[in-house]
Design an enzyme around this catalytic site. Structure first.
Site, PDB file in Angstrom:
ATOM      1  N   ASP A  79       0.867  -1.184   0.000  1.00  0.00           N
ATOM      2  CA  ASP A  79       0.000   0.000   0.000  1.00  0.00           C
ATOM      3  C   ASP A  79       0.896   1.223   0.000  1.00  0.00           C
ATOM      4  O   ASP A  79       2.078   1.141   0.361  1.00  0.00           O
ATOM      5  CB  ASP A  79      -0.941   0.001   1.210  1.00  0.00           C
ATOM      6  CG  ASP A  79      -0.204  -0.019   2.544  1.00  0.00           C
ATOM      7  OD1 ASP A  79       0.802  -0.750   2.664  1.00  0.00           O
ATOM      8  OD2 ASP A  79      -0.614   0.709   3.475  1.00  0.00           O
ATOM      9  N   ASP A 110       8.799   3.279  -1.186  1.00  0.00           N
ATOM     10  CA  ASP A 110       7.997   2.914  -0.006  1.00  0.00           C
ATOM     11  C   ASP A 110       6.709   2.248  -0.454  1.00  0.00           C
ATOM     12  O   ASP A 110       5.687   2.878  -0.579  1.00  0.00           O
ATOM     13  CB  ASP A 110       7.698   4.195   0.792  1.00  0.00           C
ATOM     14  CG  ASP A 110       6.995   3.917   2.101  1.00  0.00           C
ATOM     15  OD1 ASP A 110       6.937   2.753   2.506  1.00  0.00           O
ATOM     16  OD2 ASP A 110       6.489   4.867   2.718  1.00  0.00           O
ATOM     17  N   GLU A 168      -0.042  -1.049   5.793  1.00  0.00           N
ATOM     18  CA  GLU A 168       1.014  -0.513   6.655  1.00  0.00           C
ATOM     19  C   GLU A 168       0.850   0.972   6.876  1.00  0.00           C
ATOM     20  O   GLU A 168       1.049   1.483   7.970  1.00  0.00           O
ATOM     21  CB  GLU A 168       2.392  -0.803   6.049  1.00  0.00           C
ATOM     22  CG  GLU A 168       3.552  -0.607   7.027  1.00  0.00           C
ATOM     23  CD  GLU A 168       4.054   0.826   7.134  1.00  0.00           C
ATOM     24  OE1 GLU A 168       4.771   1.132   8.090  1.00  0.00           O
ATOM     25  OE2 GLU A 168       3.736   1.657   6.269  1.00  0.00           O
ATOM     26  N   HIS A 221       6.669   9.377   1.228  1.00  0.00           N
ATOM     27  CA  HIS A 221       5.482  10.113   1.699  1.00  0.00           C
ATOM     28  C   HIS A 221       5.404  11.515   1.087  1.00  0.00           C
ATOM     29  O   HIS A 221       4.497  12.271   1.411  1.00  0.00           O
ATOM     30  CB  HIS A 221       5.455  10.263   3.229  1.00  0.00           C
ATOM     31  CG  HIS A 221       5.222   8.971   3.940  1.00  0.00           C
ATOM     32  ND1 HIS A 221       4.646   8.898   5.180  1.00  0.00           N
ATOM     33  CD2 HIS A 221       5.475   7.689   3.575  1.00  0.00           C
ATOM     34  CE1 HIS A 221       4.580   7.631   5.565  1.00  0.00           C
ATOM     35  NE2 HIS A 221       5.081   6.879   4.601  1.00  0.00           N
TER      36      HIS A 221
HETATM   37  C1  LIG Z   1       8.745   3.584   7.557  1.00  0.00           C
HETATM   38  C2  LIG Z   1       7.486   3.221   6.829  1.00  0.00           C
HETATM   39  N1  LIG Z   1       7.754   3.230   5.435  1.00  0.00           N
HETATM   40  C3  LIG Z   1       6.396   4.236   7.144  1.00  0.00           C
HETATM   41  O1  LIG Z   1       6.298   5.203   6.429  1.00  0.00           O
HETATM   42  N2  LIG Z   1       5.608   3.988   8.214  1.00  0.00           N
HETATM   43  C4  LIG Z   1       4.566   4.894   8.674  1.00  0.00           C
HETATM   44  C5  LIG Z   1       3.725   4.086   9.646  1.00  0.00           C
HETATM   45  C6  LIG Z   1       2.793   4.869  10.495  1.00  0.00           C
HETATM   46  C7  LIG Z   1       3.058   5.348  11.731  1.00  0.00           C
HETATM   47  N3  LIG Z   1       1.948   5.945  12.169  1.00  0.00           N
HETATM   48  C8  LIG Z   1       1.076   5.845  11.216  1.00  0.00           C
HETATM   49  N4  LIG Z   1       1.568   5.168  10.202  1.00  0.00           N
HETATM   50  C9  LIG Z   1       5.185   6.089   9.358  1.00  0.00           C
HETATM   51  O2  LIG Z   1       6.251   5.978   9.973  1.00  0.00           O
HETATM   52  O3  LIG Z   1       4.572   7.183   9.282  1.00  0.00           O
HETATM   53 ZN   LIG Z   2       6.794   1.816   4.224  1.00  0.00          ZN
HETATM   54 ZN   LIG Z   3       5.318   4.800   4.405  1.00  0.00          ZN
END
Ligand SMILES: C[C@H](N)C(=O)N[C@@H](Cc1c[nH]cn1)C(=O)O
Ligand SMILES: [Zn+2]
Ligand SMILES: [Zn+2]
Length: 492
Positions: free
Chosen positions: A106, A137, A171, A450
């Site tokens: 995702d 990611d 995730e 992101h």
């Molecule tokens: C590190 C991973 N690719 C990621 O982006 N994880 C998210 C998971 C998350 C945490 N709170 C909500 N979603 C992140 O670290 O933001």
């Molecule tokens: Zn990730």
């Molecule tokens: Zn992520």
């Protein structure tokens, strides 16, 4: 080819180099699927992505199960079938170690209008980079692992290890249902797993590979302020009511001070104490502060020195405000008073912070601040998701094997790093399965996860594929040595 690589490794590297176009084509197909798990309207696309990946693993000869995770409740009360999770296995030789790979397919939302230079769902190559949402990611790294397995198969080589895969589609929304699934599958699917590898984060620099031994946790908050039943005309009602968004902004503004310090009483109480030994560790990390500033695109960080920056990314909590639901956010002016707004923020958690204690501290603090405003509006604070931090012991076979593979492929030792972001499954795995877990990133620091223009460099995609293939050989070798050593001990 690398000078320290064996003949077998060079054969593998050559295959990977010769098949670059095919590997890019698959990444392009995967990036084209808008598997955004944040927006419920796109759940079907996440499910489609999981099915495409399942088919790819099946084509490799893996046994694949699409495990159902149940339903989730939408804000309008309707229930939505969650995308399935992939559990796959390839090989069951009791003489070989079993390595379980975790990844997610995702992605975070992305729109061209957000400021992307290219369409986020069309993988586009420019200046040696492959741009697209999920390129780094986490579709690129998942594919690098699968491509590495495929290389052994295509070359008709003996698989050095048995493979297991756990690949999820939720995730980015905190992995709901995952903990229960791991508990349910612990006695069966995970019982014969020896090692767990996650490749879902980045290097600290653009040049030097890294191995990660810690991540922060996360606790997300919704702060809802509700006035009446409907939005109001600011000419008619402005000046005579307590506006919900004004209450909310006051609440959000009370969370951190100008130096980035979280103002919630007690929040730092449980943070592990910094020892002299740990302090030295940050001093020894090679970290280009200016380079990192350039990657972020900001002019100034909250801290000037390297050690403080690293510690505040990795071993101290931080609070970020993400947005306000219900507030007018389109271009132009709308002279409205929104009547119900939800502020969204999260706190990154570090060892040994406790989720329930933090939740209590935050709620108490917001209620206190709100009560001082004598507002008739209604305040509601909730926690939609949370995840605990993770820290690994690096003195084990997994890390030794990965270091060896890095030396072979990149000719250097890795940066040993922590990561400020959160991968909920890491601690779940460690706590439930008791197996050793390692984070093995292949993306360079400016991957833009992101963010707009997310990418994986062509070089990292293929060097990453080679790295994983070399790691399979390395862990098989070390595991065998361990087995031999333990047999000798028992026979002596
Ligand atoms: C590190 C991973 N690719 C990621 O982006 N994880 C998210 C998971 C998350 C945490 N709170 C909500 N979603 C992140 O670290 O933001
Ligand atoms: Zn990730
Ligand atoms: Zn992520």
């Amino acid at each position: 080819s690398s000078s320290s690589a064996s003949g077998l490794e060079n054969q593998i590297f050559q295959y990977i180099d010769l098949h670059q176009n095919e590997f890019i084509k698959i990444l392009k197909e995967w990036v084209a699927v808008e598997s955004d798990s944040v927006q419920p309207r796109l759940t079907q696309e996440v499910t489609r992505m999981m099915e495409i990946a399942a088919a790819r693993l099946q084509a490799l000869g893996a046994t694949v199960e699409l495990a159902q995770l149940g339903t989730s409740q939408l804000p309008d009360g309707q229930s939505l079938l969650l995308p399935p999770l992939i559990l796959a296995e390839l090989g069951k030789d009791p003489q070989k170690p079993t390595v379980c790979f975790y990844g997610h397919l995702d992605v975070q939302p992305a729109k061209k209008e957000d400021g992307w230079e290219t369409d986020p769902y069309t993988l586009t190559e420019s200046d040696g980079n492959l741009y697209g949402r999920g390129a780094s990611d986490n579709k690129g790294p998942v594919l690098a692992w699968i491509n590495a397995v495929e290389t052994f198969k295509a070359l008709k080589l003996d698989m050095p290890v048995n493979f297991k895969f756990i690949i999820e589609g939720l995730e980015e929304v905190g992995s709901p249902g995952l903990e229960k699934l791991i508990k349910d599958k612990n006695q069966l699917f995970f019982s014969d797993v020896d090692y767990i590898v996650i490749s879902d984060n980045l290097w600290l620099s653009n040049r030097k590979p890294a191995l990660t031994y810690g991540t922060r946790g996360s606790i997300c908050f919704f702060v809802e302020v509700q006035g009446g039943e409907r939005d109001l005309h600011s000419g008619t009602f402005g000046g005579i009511i307590h506006e919900p968004i004004t209450d909310l902004i006051a609440l959000l503004d009370s969370l951190v001070d100008i130096s980035g310090r979280i103002l919630i009483p007690g929040i730092y109480d449980d943070v592990s104490i910094l020892t002299e030994e740990e302090k030295k560790l940050y001093e020894s990390v090679e970290f280009d502060v200016e380079g990192h500033k350039n990657i972020s695109g900001v002019k100034k960080f909250l801290y000037d020195n390297k050690e403080e920056i690293l510690m505040n990314m990795w071993r101290y909590p931080s609070l970020s405000i993400h947005g306000i639901e219900g507030a007018f956010h389109e271009p132009g002016i709308k002279t409205v008073i929104p009547i119900r707004v939800i502020g969204k923020f999260s706190i990154r958690l570090v060892p040994h912070m406790n989720i329930s204690i933090v939740e209590h501290q935050v709620k108490q603090y917001l209620e206190d601040i709100f009560s001082k405003r004598s507002s008739p509006n209604k305040l509601m604070v909730s926690v939609p998701l949370s995840a605990v931090p993770w820290l690994a012991d690096i003195n084990n076979t997994l890390y030794t094997a990965a270091k060896g593979a890095i030396k072979t492929v990149f000719g250097q030792d890795p940066d040993m790093i922590r990561d400020g972001s959160t991968i909920p499954i890491a601690r779940m795995f460690q706590n439930i399965t008791k197996k050793s877990v390692m984070m093995f990133p292949i993306g360079d620091a400016d991957a833009g996860e992101h963010s707009q223009n997310e990418k994986i460099s062509r070089s990292n995609y293929f060097q990453g594929t080679k790295l994983f293939a070399t790691f399979f050989l390395e862990i098989a070798k070390l595991h065998e040595q361990l087995q031999e050593a333990s047999t000798m001990k028992t026979t002596n």
